[in-house]
Design a protein around this motif. Sequence first.
Motif: not given
Length: 541
Positions: A29-40, A177-179
């Motif tokens: 779940a964290v990986t998916l959220v991080s990827l979405l955060w990075g794409v955004h 780094p923040l993500i």
Amino acid sequence: MRSSQAPTTGEVSLVRRLFRWNIMLLIGAVTLVSLLWGVHQYLEVRAQYAERVLTMAESVSVMDTVQDALRTENPAEILAPWAETLRAASGYEYIMIADADGIRQSHPDPAAIGGRPELDPAPVLAGETWTGVEHGHAGLTMRARVPITEDGGEVIGFVSVGILASEVRLASFQELPLILGAAALAVGIGAIGARMLARRLRADTHGLEPREITALLDGREALLHAIGEGVIGLDREGRVVLANTPARHLLRLPVDHLGRTPAQLGLSAEAQAVLTGPEPGEDLLLSVDGLILVCNRRPVRLREDDGGVVVTLRDRTELTRLSDQLDGARTVTDGLRAQRHEFANRLHTVAGMLELGGVDQAQDYLSELSLATSGADAQIAARIQDMTVAALVLAKSVQAAERGVQFSLSELSQLPADQPHDLRDDLLLVIGNLIDNAMDAAISGPLAEARVELMVRHHGGITDGLVEVRVIDSGPGLDPEIAAEIFSVGRSTKDQAGRRGLGLALVHQACMRRGGSVSVEHEDETTFCAYLPVRAEVISA
């Protein structure tokens, strides 16, 4: 009770499995959220850079220097050095200015000045503004093309401003780094929570593994259903949490009984009091649909907390009925024994008279005895023609005489011979218990006035009539507080400790089972009236 099975070699415990699964799900779940955060974040930075190059291109397109240079015969002499100076000062990858024919008048590569762009400039020369990513001489760049128009609206050229796409990506990576830090923190907190959840689950299951819990559950179900007695358990809220097959049959519980209270199941107030009482109870009597149940209530404690109660139920109906029939037989036997003793005493009296020479007195004495005895027996036999019932009444009369109670059979009594077997058994139960209860009540008053009267009368036809049993005693009467509950199981006029009170309850059940009734009147004298149909209707008591 813990299972004695040893853990299988190599088997992973439930706690570890849950911890691992929770961690895996959390990481996913964290990986998916991080990827979405990075794409955004990348899309947001790209939009910002696109806005920057567009703003720069629009600014260049309206500068007087650019428009004036494009009106000259050789714009490149002015625009090429000017654009390169502006590019170096602003930090853009390139700033290219072209005339109305699409000929480059400035470019970072001097060799490219005077040539045409690789892409078709027609749309921008037609007045359209464009932004996007394209390949150029420096590689993949984000570009903006803006037309250069005069005051009259005529397009005299266009400006193309670009920045390297790698610079856009590099800017978006600044948030990496923040993500990653936020993701690592989330995983760490989740791991701590998963560990605490696993430990709590281990404590709640007492360290048992699923196979051990399954074995315990299967063993409990097998044990509960193998017990002949009824077992029913209620939690601290009074809801039914378990009930084996005998308990369901004895209490007439519906299929969906679990999770419901005795009141919601429609059980009687008496049953509710027995099942939901907070204190232990030994040999509590309960009447349910014609059955007499003996109940034992045990509170359950779970680590000093209230865990509800467990109630065991035993069907005592048949045992009580057989015991009552045995009491009737014993009464007849006692009556015959008393008659034998009385007969022996009278024989001794006659023998003594003869030895003393009083032949006439002995003869008169025998005549009186014969007349009295034959009169009483004949009266009972004439009015109650059923031999079994008559024998019981005769034995009760003898028993009453022994206890100093005057017993009489009403002149209205009339019972034909050869009563049905089931009716005869119920008559013996009703008559025996009502007379015993009446004699106990009569001797509790003045003994000189102790009196019991019995009436047994058949009404209607042989097969469709009913038998009325009426017993009157001279006792002190009933307490109004218990008169309404006199036929309940455990309610007695003689002992309030709950150990007695079956006799009148059995009378009530016998009458109700046949579709009849029983009642009591206690105005001047106490009168019990029971009505037993000849043909039983088997109505629930």
